[in-house]
Design a protein around this motif. Structure first.
Motif, PDB file in Angstrom:
ATOM      1  N   ALA A 143      -6.757   8.780   8.052  1.00  0.00           N
ATOM      2  CA  ALA A 143      -5.677   8.747   9.246  1.00  0.00           C
ATOM      3  C   ALA A 143      -5.063   9.773   9.633  1.00  0.00           C
ATOM      4  O   ALA A 143      -4.274  10.324   9.227  1.00  0.00           O
ATOM      5  N   GLN A 185      -4.509  -0.833   3.606  1.00  0.00           N
ATOM      6  CA  GLN A 185      -4.022  -0.737   5.061  1.00  0.00           C
ATOM      7  C   GLN A 185      -2.871   0.247   5.113  1.00  0.00           C
ATOM      8  O   GLN A 185      -1.675   0.165   4.350  1.00  0.00           O
ATOM      9  N   LYS A 186      -3.243   0.104   6.313  1.00  0.00           N
ATOM     10  CA  LYS A 186      -2.058   1.624   7.050  1.00  0.00           C
ATOM     11  C   LYS A 186       0.313   0.635   6.881  1.00  0.00           C
ATOM     12  O   LYS A 186       0.811   1.393   6.461  1.00  0.00           O
ATOM     13  N   SER A 217       0.559  -0.999   0.135  1.00  0.00           N
ATOM     14  CA  SER A 217      -0.376  -0.294  -0.074  1.00  0.00           C
ATOM     15  C   SER A 217       0.929   1.217  -0.589  1.00  0.00           C
ATOM     16  O   SER A 217       2.401   1.033   0.239  1.00  0.00           O
ATOM     17  N   THR A 269       1.137   3.313   2.011  1.00  0.00           N
ATOM     18  CA  THR A 269       2.154   3.407   3.424  1.00  0.00           C
ATOM     19  C   THR A 269       2.787   2.105   3.917  1.00  0.00           C
ATOM     20  O   THR A 269       3.774   2.651   5.060  1.00  0.00           O
ATOM     21  N   HIS A 270       2.924   0.618   3.232  1.00  0.00           N
ATOM     22  CA  HIS A 270       3.815  -0.239   3.401  1.00  0.00           C
ATOM     23  C   HIS A 270       3.662  -0.675   2.220  1.00  0.00           C
ATOM     24  O   HIS A 270       4.181  -1.369   1.624  1.00  0.00           O
ATOM     25  N   GLU A 291      -2.542  10.106  11.298  1.00  0.00           N
ATOM     26  CA  GLU A 291      -1.234  10.331  11.266  1.00  0.00           C
ATOM     27  C   GLU A 291      -0.770  10.197   9.652  1.00  0.00           C
ATOM     28  O   GLU A 291       0.519  10.683   9.438  1.00  0.00           O
ATOM     29  N   TYR A 292      -1.789  10.996   9.039  1.00  0.00           N
ATOM     30  CA  TYR A 292      -1.286  11.154   7.970  1.00  0.00           C
ATOM     31  C   TYR A 292      -2.040  12.085   6.846  1.00  0.00           C
ATOM     32  O   TYR A 292      -2.292  11.576   5.756  1.00  0.00           O
ATOM     33  N   ASN A 318      -3.257  12.106   2.692  1.00  0.00           N
ATOM     34  CA  ASN A 318      -4.760  12.460   3.316  1.00  0.00           C
ATOM     35  C   ASN A 318      -4.654  13.884   2.173  1.00  0.00           C
ATOM     36  O   ASN A 318      -6.172  13.537   1.336  1.00  0.00           O
ATOM     37  N   ILE A 327      -5.709   3.840   5.583  1.00  0.00           N
ATOM     38  CA  ILE A 327      -4.755   5.470   5.205  1.00  0.00           C
ATOM     39  C   ILE A 327      -6.195   6.519   5.621  1.00  0.00           C
ATOM     40  O   ILE A 327      -5.570   7.223   5.321  1.00  0.00           O
ATOM     41  N   ALA A 379       3.242   9.849   1.670  1.00  0.00           N
ATOM     42  CA  ALA A 379       3.181   9.051   2.399  1.00  0.00           C
ATOM     43  C   ALA A 379       4.383   9.174   3.736  1.00  0.00           C
ATOM     44  O   ALA A 379       4.934   8.063   4.687  1.00  0.00           O
TER      45      ALA A 379
END
Length: 316
Positions: free
Chosen positions: A240, A229-230, A182, A184-185, A242-243, A247, A237, A311
């Motif tokens: 979220a 998924q984060k 993703s 973030t991953h 934290e991002y 976003n 995500i 990200a």
């Protein structure tokens, strides 16, 4: 719906796949409604695993596969229109991995019964087994192929070296590797961009030598699971806290292309020239449609890299 080459099979497959992991608690009408929405979106590729639904009350191994068949009762002609992929190799109780000849064959037979079909289009080894004996995998694959029970084989979450180990005995083409990816991953992509950068987390090689480059040079299809998924933590995500930068960029591009952030996050994966497939896990028909709008969204290089940096990844 954009299609991509499916490994070395010569088949063109949609670049978005419908994952059936979360249908365990759905009734027949809900599963039929989801299936219809998926087909209307242009997806004809369904991803299963023997493990899915094992912990559902009254479920057990092969539960989601059974629910899929019980709800849909596909005719032989409709069965021929879709691709059914499933996975094996994870034992839930006690939890461990098993790529023995006996387990692979028994699991495939169980999936055939649960799905109510004479053949599986694709069978994947779900997780690497530290105790794997490649000769046993080869024997299982050959037997299933020769009996017409499985048409293509692949792996999931395997490193290039683990695939090479299997290939010391396995002669059936390994056409797919399903891996987590993703925005973030994204270490399978960022480690190559930040290589040789001391102290940069993105530079750490975690997959044994470049999953993406290996797949491209060996004509393997990559399938991206948990595409929104984060990371290892729960949650997606979108929205979220934290991002915030990610976003904001997703929202900006969504407005620019008149789609949703889900479509943009999908397009970030499908834009890659490796020809990846995005494995959706949603049971919400609208989210399926939203994701499919990103199937062929023409993100520019600047937009693609802008999402990557938003990200939190490093571009040296």
């Amino acid at each position: 719906m954009k299609t991509v080459p499916f490994g070395t099979t010569g088949i063109a497959a949609p670049n978005i796949v419908a994952g059936m992991m979360r249908i365990a608690d759905k009734d027949d009408d809900e599963i039929r409604g989801l299936y219809q929405a998926i087909r209307e979106s242009g997806i004809d590729f369904f991803d299963h695993a023997d493990l899915y639904g094992f912990n559902h009350p009254g479920g057990g191994v092969h539960h989601c596969e059974r629910r899929f068949h019980e709800a849909l009762q596909l005719s032989s002609s409709e069965r021929a229109e879709v691709t059914l992929q499933t996975k094996c190799g994870i034992i839930p109780d006690p939890f461990h991995y098993n790529q023995s000849y006996e387990h692979i064959v028994a699991s495939a037979e169980g999936s055939l019964r649960a799905l109510g079909t004479d053949y599986l289009d694709v069978l994947l080894l779900h997780r690497p087994d530290a105790l794997v004996e490649p000769e046993e995998v080869a024997r299982a694959f050959d037997e299933l192929a020769q009996a017409g029970k499985v048409r293509a084989f692949g792996v999931s979450n395997h490193t290039p070296r683990q695939i090479d180990l299997l290939k010391t005995a396995v002669t059936q083409p390994i056409v797919v590797n399903q891996v987590q990816l993703s925005l973030t991953h994204a270490t399978i992509l960022t480690q190559g961009l930040a290589s040789n950068m001391v102290g940069v987390d993105d530079s750490v090689t975690r997959d044994g030598g470049g999953i993406v480059d290996y797949a491209r040079t060996h004509d393997m299809t990559l399938q991206a699971w948990s595409p929104f998924q984060k990371g290892l933590s729960a949650g997606i995500i979108f929205g979220a806290p934290e991002y915030p930068e990610l976003n904001a960029e997703l929202d900006r591009l969504a407005a620019q292309y008149d789609v949703t952030p889900t479509a943009v996050a999908t397009a970030w994966i499908t834009r890659h020239p490796a020809g990846m497939q995005v494995v959706l896990g949603t049971t919400n028909p609208q989210r399926v449609a939203d994701a499919c709008a990103g199937s062929d969204l023409p993100l520019t290089r600047a937009e693609w890299y802008g999402l990557l940096t938003a990200a939190g990844h490093t571009l040296p």
